[in-house]
Motif scaffolding. Structure first.
Motif, mmCIF file in Angstrom:
data_model
loop_
_atom_site.group_PDB
_atom_site.id
_atom_site.type_symbol
_atom_site.label_atom_id
_atom_site.label_comp_id
_atom_site.label_asym_id
_atom_site.label_seq_id
_atom_site.Cartn_x
_atom_site.Cartn_y
_atom_site.Cartn_z
ATOM 1 N N LYS A 113 -7.761 6.002 11.609
ATOM 2 C CA LYS A 113 -8.373 5.837 10.289
ATOM 3 C C LYS A 113 -9.901 5.868 10.375
ATOM 4 C CE LYS A 113 -7.372 5.030 5.897
ATOM 5 N NZ LYS A 113 -6.554 4.172 5.070
ATOM 6 N N PHE A 159 -11.167 9.304 11.101
ATOM 7 C CA PHE A 159 -10.898 10.153 9.933
ATOM 8 C C PHE A 159 -11.979 9.967 8.877
ATOM 9 C CE2 PHE A 159 -8.894 11.316 5.949
ATOM 10 C CZ PHE A 159 -8.096 12.401 6.280
ATOM 11 N N ILE A 174 0.183 13.819 8.150
ATOM 12 C CA ILE A 174 -0.859 12.949 7.617
ATOM 13 C C ILE A 174 -1.191 12.026 8.771
ATOM 14 C CG2 ILE A 174 -1.504 11.227 5.918
ATOM 15 C CD1 ILE A 174 0.601 12.384 4.065
ATOM 16 N N LEU A 187 1.019 3.766 2.973
ATOM 17 C CA LEU A 187 0.087 4.814 2.547
ATOM 18 C C LEU A 187 -1.355 4.362 2.717
ATOM 19 C CD1 LEU A 187 1.588 6.408 -0.694
ATOM 20 C CD2 LEU A 187 1.704 7.220 1.648
ATOM 21 N N LEU A 188 -1.602 3.076 2.452
ATOM 22 C CA LEU A 188 -2.964 2.566 2.582
ATOM 23 C C LEU A 188 -3.446 2.632 4.024
ATOM 24 C CD1 LEU A 188 -2.808 -0.569 0.250
ATOM 25 C CD2 LEU A 188 -4.111 1.535 -0.151
ATOM 26 N N GLU A 189 -2.499 2.545 4.951
ATOM 27 C CA GLU A 189 -2.872 2.592 6.363
ATOM 28 C C GLU A 189 -3.048 4.021 6.857
ATOM 29 O OE1 GLU A 189 0.420 0.485 7.940
ATOM 30 O OE2 GLU A 189 -0.332 -1.457 7.212
ATOM 31 N N MET A 190 -2.598 4.972 6.062
ATOM 32 C CA MET A 190 -2.656 6.364 6.491
ATOM 33 C C MET A 190 -3.949 7.015 6.016
ATOM 34 S SD MET A 190 1.310 7.034 5.620
ATOM 35 C CE MET A 190 1.367 8.802 5.455
ATOM 36 N N PRO A 191 -4.441 8.036 6.748
ATOM 37 C CA PRO A 191 -5.600 8.775 6.246
ATOM 38 C C PRO A 191 -5.282 9.358 4.868
ATOM 39 C CG PRO A 191 -5.077 9.425 8.498
ATOM 40 C CD PRO A 191 -3.953 8.558 8.030
ATOM 41 N N ASP A 192 -6.287 9.393 4.025
ATOM 42 C CA ASP A 192 -6.083 9.865 2.653
ATOM 43 C C ASP A 192 -6.092 11.398 2.654
ATOM 44 O OD1 ASP A 192 -5.911 10.176 -0.015
ATOM 45 O OD2 ASP A 192 -7.930 9.476 -0.475
#
Lengths: 352, 281, 284
Positions: free
Chosen positions: A225, A228, B257, B274-279
């Motif tokens: 993250k 990214f 993702i 989803l919040l933990e995943m790259p947007d």
């Protein structure tokens, strides 16, 4: 067991091996304005004298395992997969360097897993024997040692070839893997060498590998993250034109697409650098800009793949993506930027 | 070791339903395997890869529930690209190929015994239907609490599954609300985007309720934001992502993702995940 | 006479400082040396202190004009080889970018790029549109003397020979699209190869499809190609493809006295129809 060979011995050995194998070796090939070193099948014994070991081949042998265009099968009821006939003949890859061996190992991880086996890859892989080659000096733009690869010695192949200037040494590292291939019988006649002779060569050659200006300090996987979001990817990759050269020449890039010719299903290389790679039919594209695609390529290799495969790097540091890039956009420069940004944030490796 | 040769199983189209055709062209296809073997086993929320022979493949969320009386595969398809256009040309009796099912599924265990809220936008209702029909199935209904639905469509003409709505509305402990983007003569239901209506039209409890939402990416984002504003735990908000799944096996790289392959460890994610995943979806 | 790379480099660094002082630019687009590779790469300079990073070497192959479209309408300065200046003039003539948003540092008497065969037959050795220049201009006499006797590849080839030549060359194509991406006038927002409805180019890389890709690209090039050779320089397979667009370049010159990107005011080849125009067909 270490065998000592003259150039003539090697030729004769390969001549014998050709009875049993399709030998695939590096040759110098003229392509338009370029002269390249490419892996090509040996068709006659005469060609054996032209095998060229002096430079890193321009392309890894990946297309022999995951062809650029791969016919899978006709999509009819009960269809079975039938890769081309040559995959039934054992193949011998001669002179494969540590970077490219690591590339094949990465493919093994991806295509032969516990819960998934790609039968096309598997058949080709199981029919292939690799003779490694110990590098004498670093290839242009390479940084293999920074991703944990030893360019001089490699225990993961059954046979390893060392260039001694005048002649060669062939080290038998895994007799088990050679069983059934009759290679050991062919080697019997050749004189054995002391391991100290080989060590001397390796020590001497290793001196050529000390001057890396680039170093990769960050542990793998890069923190997903943070990498990214915090890196200015646009600025770091502004010169990217969006072609697929880096990915096509990369020994580890395996992403693919299917395409159809009538009812025949085929597979071809695809590239995350292409805008269409992730585009939905609706027009929505999760990666609309080129810097997002670059981020994907770099983080796939240094974050996502290591996360999915026990820390194993997704890059083998061969340097081809730099050498082949039409605008010389250097992944080391971008890695440096990523490291500096993450260091600035106090993020270190995967401790976060 | 499971060998997968990327090849589909042949199925026959047994029924085609023209769902909508004015703004969006959506058809629902009923499919049955031709090899006489058993129906595939699947879970609500999974998807399949469908081949139109000679044209190509595309992913579709299953729009049917794996209940005992489930004899056919149902998918709903909006005409958008090459494959879907070709599929829309096909008729009853034509053959297609099916690979799958792929991906994870809606968290049934987590949902069991709880109230369920479904918020859909357009064809986002299709994948949710695999769970709606599961939850509302007479044999299984007692395993779940109250069911609320808020279904959004562009216009009355764009409504999906009007032949099922009556059954859903009449199911015990179930309320169904409909909304369209703009007011329209003769429309007696809600008007406006679903995220603006959640607070008013749904009884959003923060405990013992699981929220399922699916629709265009922008709608999913707006709905999840609104639910979080209402105090719902992100873990209780479940959505299913539509990426460009192609191999379905976590290999080809089109649905990444971050380190996740949506085709394999998705497409169903909680908002917390989803919040933990790259947007990047 | 062509100027030396070192001389051009020295002058570029001086002028860059001036450009920063005189214009409020988003960046100065030029060439620099790769930190690790030592290879020449495009650089986007933001501050006057960076002026000393500018270089010009015989591997400065990329066409920098390509990047300007990405950052328009911001004011950008760009180091332009003569061929690059023609691409810029062409952009302006097509309304792709405004002249007001460009500060052009042109390279006079361009010494050319190593390995680029287009440089051997280059008919534009001074930039056509500039705000600043580096190097001495090359005179028309010198240019003509250098071009004396230069032939372009297709001139002496029969149709059968051409077919054989291109079939061989394109057989190496991997559809990486580096040629398209490096080409300064391949700037379509939506390239035909990326359209699947209709699908102009079917997926897969059979010899036929590779040929179709290159032929279709070529057919978009008459009146556009500035004959810079970037396509070939970018190709990692060493495919000789420029001769097709070069042929069209010469045909347009012969038939209509038209050379793209000679002036920002010129109209484009296909928008400038005159009923007296000869119509022999482009391909002969």
């Amino acid at each position: 067991m270490i065998k000592k060979l003259t150039a003539q011995d090697l030729k004769e050995l390969l001549g014998e091996l050709r009875q049993k194998f399709l030998v695939i070796a590096p040759f110098r090939v003229k392509q338009g304005r370029l002269t390249k070193v490419l892996y090509q099948p040996v068709k006659t014994n005469d060609q054996l004298s032209s095998i060229y070991f002096k430079e890193q081949p321009d392309a890894s042998p990946k297309e022999y395992f995951l062809p650029r265009d791969d016919r899978l099968a006709e999509e009819t009821a009960g269809a079975d997969c039938q890769p081309e006939e040559w995959s039934d003949n054992p193949r011998l890859f001669l002179g494969v360097r540590s970077c490219d061996i690591a590339g094949i190992e990465l493919f093994d991880d991806v295509f032969i897993e516990n819960d998934f086996v790609d039968p096309f890859y598997q058949r080709r892989r199981e029919n292939s024997l690799i003779i490694g080659y110990s590098c004498q000096e670093p290839a242009d733009n390479s940084f293999c040692q920074e991703v944990g690869i030893d360019p001089l010695e490699n225990e993961n192949v059954p046979l390893m070839l060392y260039d001694a200037g005048e002649g060669f040494y062939l080290k038998v590292q895994d007799q088990e893997l050679l069983k059934g291939f009759e290679i050991l019988d062919m080697l019997q006649e050749l004189p054995e060498a002391e391991s100290s002779e080989l060590e001397e060569i390796v020590t001497e050659n290793r001196k050529n590998f000390s001057g890396d200006e680039f170093s990769l300090e960050l542990e793998l996987p890069f923190p997903e993250k943070e990498a990214f979001t915090s890196v200015d990817w646009e600025e770091a990759t502004a010169s990217c034109l969006g072609c697929g050269v880096c990915t096509f020449y990369c020994p580890t890039c395996f992403c693919f697409k299917f395409f159809w010719e009538e009812i025949e299903k085929n597979r071809a290389w695809d590239s995350c650098m292409f805008s269409l790679f992730t585009a939905h039919a609706s027009g929505h594209n999760p990666r609309e800009r080129q810097d997002q695609r670059w981020r994907q390529r770099l983080l796939h290799k240094f974050s996502y793949h290591p996360t999915n495969y026990q820390g194993s790097p997704g890059c083998v540091g061969c340097g081809r993506c730099v050498s082949k890039c039409p605008v010389n956009l250097d992944i080391r420069k971008v890695l440096n930027r990523v490291e500096k940004t993450l260091a600035g944030e106090g993020v270190k490796g995967n401790e976060s | 070791m499971k060998v997968d040769n990327y090849l589909p199983r042949e199925a026959e189209i047994t029924k085609v339903v023209q769902e909508t055709g004015i703004n969006l062209n959506i058809k629902t296809f009923h499919l049955r395997f031709t090899d006489g073997e058993a129906m595939m086993e699947f879970q609500p929320g999974q998807f399949l890869m469908l081949t139109v022979y000679g044209v190509g493949e595309a992913p579709f969320g299953l729009a049917c529930a794996p209940t005992t009386d489930c004899q056919e595969i149902i998918i709903s398809v909006k005409e958008t690209g090459k494959v879907t256009s070709a599929l829309h040309e096909l008729q009853e009796g034509d053959s297609v190929g099916i690979r799958g099912p792929y991906g994870n599924s809606f968290p049934l265990e987590k949902t069991s015994g709880k109230d369920v809220v479904f918020i859909s936008g357009g064809i986002g209702l299709a994948p949710l239907r695999s769970l709606i029909d599961y939850v509302l199935h007479p044999d299984l209904r007692q395993d779940f609490g109250r069911v609320q639905m808020l279904q959004a469509f562009r216009s009355p003409e764009d409504m999906l599954y009007d032949y099922e709505q009556q059954r859903w509305e009449n199911s015990p402990g179930t309320t169904v609300k409909y909304t369209i983007d703009r007011p329209c003569e003769g429309w007696e239901h809600c008007v406006g985007f679903p995220h603006d209506l959640i607070d008013e039209e749904l009884d959003c409890q923060t405990e013992d309720t699981v929220y399922y939402t699916c629709g265009p990416p922008i709608m999913i984002k707006a709905v999840t934001n609104e639910l979080v504003n209402l105090g719902i735990d992100p873990e209780d908000i479940i959505t299913t992502l539509e990426m460009r799944m192609s191999c379905g096996l976590g290999k080809c790289g089109k649905c990444n993702i971050g380190h996740r392959y949506v085709c394999k460890d998705g497409p169903v994610y909680s908002y917390k995940e989803l919040l933990e995943m790259p947007d990047e979806f | 006479m062509a100027n030396s790379y070192n001389e051009i480099t020295r002058e570029l660094q001086e002028i860059a400082a001036e450009v920063f002082a005189e214009h409020d630019i988003k960046h100065l687009l030029g060439f620099g040396r790769g930190e690790f590779s030592g290879l020449t790469e495009p650089v986007f300079l933001k501050k006057p202190e960076e002026a000393e990073r500018l270089i010009f070497q015989d591997d400065a192959a990329p066409m920098l004009s390509k990047y300007l479209l990405k950052y328009k309408p911001d004011l950008q300065a760009v180091v332009a080889k003569p061929c690059d200046s023609r691409a810029l003039a062409y952009y302006i003539s097509e309304g792709k970018i405004s002249r007001d948003n460009l500060v052009i540092i042109g390279i006079n008497g361009c010494p050319g790029i190593a390995g680029n065969t287009a440089c051997d037959e280059c008919d534009t050795r001074n930039p056509v549109i500039v705000d600043y220049t580096v190097g001495e201009e090359m005179s028309q006499e010198e240019l003509e003397a250098e071009l004396e006797g230069v032939k372009y590849l297709l001139e002496d080839m029969s149709p059968a020979e051409r077919k054989e030549h291109y079939s061989r060359e394109f057989s190496r194509c991997t559809q990486c699209y580096a040629c398209r991406d490096a080409c300064p006038v391949c700037y379509c927002d939506h390239c035909y190869v990326e359209s699947n409805q209709p699908e102009w180019l079917e997926e897969g890389s059979s010899a036929d499809k590779d040929m179709i890709f290159h032929l279709m690209r070529t057919m978009h090039m008459p009146g556009r190609c500035v004959n810079c050779g970037a396509c070939e320089m970018a190709c990692p397979e060493g495919i000789e493809m420029r001769s097709m667009t070069t042929h069209l370049y010469h045909r347009a010159k012969e038939l209509y006295n038209y050379r793209p990107g000679i002036s920002p005011e010129q109209s484009t080849l296909f928008s400038d129809f005159d009923k007296e125009d000869s119509e022999p067909g482009f391909l002969q």
